[in-house]
Design an enzyme around this catalytic site. Structure first.
Site, PDB file in Angstrom:
ATOM      1  N   ARG A   1      23.029  -2.111-130.710  1.00 25.87           N
ATOM      2  CA  ARG A   1      23.629  -1.043-131.517  1.00 25.87           C
ATOM      3  C   ARG A   1      25.078  -1.376-131.921  1.00 25.87           C
ATOM      4  NH1 ARG A   1      20.422   3.488-130.441  1.00 25.87           N
ATOM      5  NH2 ARG A   1      21.028   4.285-132.483  1.00 25.87           N
ATOM      6  N   PRO A   2      25.301  -2.513-132.561  1.00 27.52           N
ATOM      7  CA  PRO A   2      26.667  -2.850-132.983  1.00 27.52           C
ATOM      8  C   PRO A   2      27.218  -1.831-133.969  1.00 27.52           C
ATOM      9  CG  PRO A   2      25.080  -4.274-134.065  1.00 27.52           C
ATOM     10  CD  PRO A   2      24.308  -3.484-133.046  1.00 27.52           C
TER      11      PRO A   2
ATOM     12  N   LEU B   1      29.369  -2.653-139.078  1.00 27.29           N
ATOM     13  CA  LEU B   1      29.316  -2.099-140.450  1.00 27.29           C
ATOM     14  C   LEU B   1      30.201  -0.851-140.559  1.00 27.29           C
ATOM     15  CD1 LEU B   1      25.487  -2.471-141.191  1.00 27.29           C
ATOM     16  CD2 LEU B   1      27.353  -3.993-141.894  1.00 27.29           C
TER      17      LEU B   1
ATOM     18  N   ASP C   1      11.672   5.400-135.647  1.00 25.09           N
ATOM     19  CA  ASP C   1      11.584   6.403-134.576  1.00 25.09           C
ATOM     20  C   ASP C   1      10.153   6.877-134.339  1.00 25.09           C
ATOM     21  OD1 ASP C   1      14.732   8.023-135.444  1.00 25.09           O
ATOM     22  OD2 ASP C   1      14.256   6.144-134.425  1.00 25.09           O
TER      23      ASP C   1
ATOM     24  N   ARG D   1      25.653   7.783-127.314  1.00 26.18           N
ATOM     25  CA  ARG D   1      26.255   6.663-128.028  1.00 26.18           C
ATOM     26  C   ARG D   1      26.414   6.964-129.519  1.00 26.18           C
ATOM     27  NH1 ARG D   1      24.342   4.033-131.279  1.00 26.18           N
ATOM     28  NH2 ARG D   1      25.846   2.342-130.996  1.00 26.18           N
TER      29      ARG D   1
HETATM   30  C1  EPZ Z   1      20.121   6.419-136.554  1.00 28.52           C
HETATM   31  O1  EPZ Z   1      20.710   5.511-135.643  1.00 28.52           O
HETATM   32  C2  EPZ Z   1      19.294   7.369-135.707  1.00 28.52           C
HETATM   33  N1  EPZ Z   1      20.155   8.074-134.763  1.00 28.52           N
HETATM   34  C3  EPZ Z   1      18.237   6.575-134.926  1.00 28.52           C
HETATM   35  O2  EPZ Z   1      17.442   7.514-134.211  1.00 28.52           O
HETATM   36  C4  EPZ Z   1      17.351   5.841-135.925  1.00 28.52           C
HETATM   37  O3  EPZ Z   1      16.420   5.052-135.222  1.00 28.52           O
HETATM   38  C5  EPZ Z   1      18.223   4.953-136.822  1.00 28.52           C
HETATM   39  O4  EPZ Z   1      19.242   5.750-137.473  1.00 28.52           O
HETATM   40  C6  EPZ Z   1      17.404   4.257-137.900  1.00 28.52           C
HETATM   41  O5  EPZ Z   1      16.762   5.215-138.689  1.00 28.52           O
HETATM   42  C7  EPZ Z   1      20.841   9.163-135.204  1.00 28.52           C
HETATM   43  O6  EPZ Z   1      20.789   9.521-136.365  1.00 28.52           O
HETATM   44  C8  EPZ Z   1      21.676   9.877-134.188  1.00 28.52           C
HETATM   45  P1  EPZ Z   1      21.395   2.361-137.989  1.00 28.52           P
HETATM   46  P2  EPZ Z   1      21.850   4.485-136.166  1.00 28.52           P
HETATM   47  O7  EPZ Z   1      22.867   2.263-138.021  1.00 28.52           O
HETATM   48  O8  EPZ Z   1      22.714   5.158-137.152  1.00 28.52           O
HETATM   49  C9  EPZ Z   1      21.997  -2.259-137.110  1.00 28.52           C
HETATM   50  C10 EPZ Z   1      16.336   8.407-132.356  1.00 28.52           C
HETATM   51  O9  EPZ Z   1      15.390   7.979-131.687  1.00 28.52           O
HETATM   52  N2  EPZ Z   1      23.442  -1.976-137.280  1.00 28.52           N
HETATM   53  O10 EPZ Z   1      20.645   2.672-139.249  1.00 28.52           O
HETATM   54  O11 EPZ Z   1      22.482   3.856-134.984  1.00 28.52           O
HETATM   55  C11 EPZ Z   1      21.471  -1.687-135.814  1.00 28.52           C
HETATM   56  O12 EPZ Z   1      21.704  -2.582-134.735  1.00 28.52           O
HETATM   57  C12 EPZ Z   1      17.436   7.463-132.768  1.00 28.52           C
HETATM   58  O13 EPZ Z   1      16.467   9.594-132.766  1.00 28.52           O
HETATM   59  C13 EPZ Z   1      24.326  -3.046-137.306  1.00 28.52           C
HETATM   60  O14 EPZ Z   1      23.930  -4.202-137.182  1.00 28.52           O
HETATM   61  O15 EPZ Z   1      20.933   3.408-136.904  1.00 28.52           O
HETATM   62  C14 EPZ Z   1      20.008  -1.513-136.091  1.00 28.52           C
HETATM   63  O16 EPZ Z   1      19.369  -2.753-135.889  1.00 28.52           O
HETATM   64  C15 EPZ Z   1      17.255   6.063-132.214  1.00 28.52           C
HETATM   65  N3  EPZ Z   1      25.654  -2.784-137.447  1.00 28.52           N
HETATM   66  C16 EPZ Z   1      19.976  -1.162-137.575  1.00 28.52           C
HETATM   67  O17 EPZ Z   1      21.242  -1.566-138.121  1.00 28.52           O
HETATM   68  C17 EPZ Z   1      26.131  -1.507-137.579  1.00 28.52           C
HETATM   69  O18 EPZ Z   1      27.362  -1.346-137.735  1.00 28.52           O
HETATM   70  C18 EPZ Z   1      19.763   0.314-137.849  1.00 28.52           C
HETATM   71  O19 EPZ Z   1      20.850   1.000-137.327  1.00 28.52           O
HETATM   72  C19 EPZ Z   1      25.211  -0.441-137.551  1.00 28.52           C
HETATM   73  C20 EPZ Z   1      23.868  -0.698-137.407  1.00 28.52           C
END
Ligand code: EPZ
Length: 421
Positions: A121-122, A125, A306, A92
């Site tokens: 995972r919306p 943003l 994580d 994803r």
């Molecule tokens: C990255 O995911 C990492 N994945 C995740 O690692 C990690 O947990 C996360 O950052 C937080 O550090 C990779 O780098 C491949 P976010 P990402 O966008 O980018 C919300 C692992 O175990 N959000 O910072 O998807 C979202 O729902 C994985 O290695 C929105 O609401 O994380 C979440 O609650 C799991 N709208 C929060 O922000 C959006 O458009 C953090 O998400 C984007 C995100």
């Protein structure tokens, strides 16, 4: 189906070289799409998520060869701009290809990545930020169609939450936009710095400021480069949790302690000795751990979400009650039910996990449902009495290179076996 079997109760002693970072490799591989040249990427971990990224790169027209942990990515010819559902579904976080494809082709079509085991995972943003950059976005029938319809010079993108993926996508979508694009409240995870370092070696101009500001100055094109991926801080923290749980004395090599400084005090409060050098960490755990009263997951530089699951597993047998608050993802406690099957005493109240330390855990048949939750089951099994069987290890293989070999090399009685049922 493969399963991991762990005979717990063995002390862990020895040394482990920590792999390259999954969460840095993936955006760097995505960044190759906007590079008109050949890039050599060292310390790229051998993971199923990296395999999925390679499939996407090849689908887009890249030619890739691999020499152990070094990848050669020839992205001189990018023939298409779409990522089909079958490839998006494998991983994803493929959404991070969006910005890169837009920079190279001016348009992109991906299927919506959807949610996963730890949350919805919306990508709101990501998409709202791209619109600020002059990208037209059409979301229909489960697809995202994007097209750069106008050039917005000197745009300022202010993120309501420091999303890692959204920050990466904005950077990748901005490298060729004339003028300077500014991101406010950008994610500050070290993997962002690594991505910027790769892009700047390719001739881009990405400056990571203080306080979550990133400034991207548009360049005309990007050429190939040679880059070494940073060390995986979450894998390092997972193995530290394993030593904390099982006891022992282990030197982790090829790590960057400065990328997880906020977590080291947690291990010390629990009673571990932690000696951090420039590129190594020694952790010593000689007695039953103490509880840790207040762990709250936060965006970097706070406690990383994580690491929540493996650290929780370590605290299941600590003296006293530990309290963990998961502030980042809305359903990142799927591993708790499985830890309870092993005798852990954990209560969940919304975001809060209350871990009442028990004298010991016992073996059980448990199932991993997500990457870090799966690693937590291994940490718990290393401390448990008896032989634990862990299924669902495809989740674990997404992020941990040769985890059985690594743990076995420091004394764990662990094996991965093909099973019928
Ligand atoms: C990255 O995911 C990492 N994945 C995740 O690692 C990690 O947990 C996360 O950052 C937080 O550090 C990779 O780098 C491949 P976010 P990402 O966008 O980018 C919300 C692992 O175990 N959000 O910072 O998807 C979202 O729902 C994985 O290695 C929105 O609401 O994380 C979440 O609650 C799991 N709208 C929060 O922000 C959006 O458009 C953090 O998400 C984007 C995100």
């Amino acid at each position: 189906m493969k399963k991991i079997f762990v005979n717990g109760g063995k002390e862990l002693v020895g040394e482990i070289d920590i792999q390259g970072s999954k969460n840095s490799s993936l955006p760097i591989l995505a960044a190759c799409v906007l590079v008109s040249g050949i890039s050599c990427i060292h310390n790229c971990p051998d993971l199923s998520d990296v395999d999925a990224a390679i499939k996407i790169l090849e689908h887009l027209g890249c030619r890739i060869s691999r020499d152990n942990n070094t990848l050669y990515v020839d992205s001189r010819c990018i023939s298409c701009y779409n990522i089909p559902h079958t490839l998006m579904r494998e991983m994803r976080s493929s959404i991070v290809f969006l910005g890169s494809i837009l920079s190279r082709k001016g348009r992109a079509k991906l299927s919506l990545p959807g949610g996963c085991e730890i949350g919805l995972r919306p990508i709101d943003l990501h998409l709202s930020s791209l619109k600020t950059l002059g990208v037209e976005v059409d979301e229909s029938f489960g697809d995202i169609k994007c097209e750069k319809t106008k050039t917005v010079k000197d745009a300022v993108v202010s993120l309501s939450f420091p999303s890692v993926g959204a920050t990466e996508n904005i950077i990748l979508a901005s490298v060729f936009i004339p003028g300077q694009t500014t991101i406010l409240n950008a994610a500050r995870e070290p993997e962002i710095n690594d991505l910027a370092s790769f892009l700047n070696k390719c001739g881009c101009d990405v400056r990571i400021g203080s306080g979550g500001t990133v400034v991207i100055k548009g360049v005309l094109c990007a050429h190939g480069c040679e880059h070494t991926v940073m060390s995986d801080r979450i894998v390092a923290l997972t193995y530290m949790s394993a030593v904390g749980a099982a006891g022992g004395n282990v030197l982790l090599k090829r790590v960057e302690p400065n990328t997880f400084l906020s977590v080291i005090p947690v291990f010390k409060e629990a009673g571990c000795k932690v000696i951090a050098q420039h590129d190594s960490v020694r952790i010593i755990s000689e007695k039953r751990l103490n509880c840790v009263r207040d762990i709250r997951t936060m965006p970097y530089p706070g406690f990383p979400t994580d690491a929540q699951a493996p650290v929780m597993a370590m605290l299941c047998t600590a003296k006293g009650t530990s309290v963990i608050v998961e502030n980042i993802f809305e359903s990142r406690y799927k591993h708790v039910g499985e830890l309870v099957r092993m005798g852990a005493k954990i209560k969940i109240e919304g975001k809060v996990a209350i871990v009442d330390g028990t004298d010991s855990l016992h073996c059980a048949a448990v199932t991993a449902t997500d990457l870090r939750g799966g690693s937590a089951l291994i940490v718990a099994a290393l401390a448990a009495d008896g032989k634990t069987a862990i299924s669902g290890i495809n989740h674990i293989e997404r992020g941990y290179e040769n985890i059985c070999g690594c743990l076995g090399s420091i004394g764990a009685d662990i094996e991965c076996i093909e099973c019928n049922e």
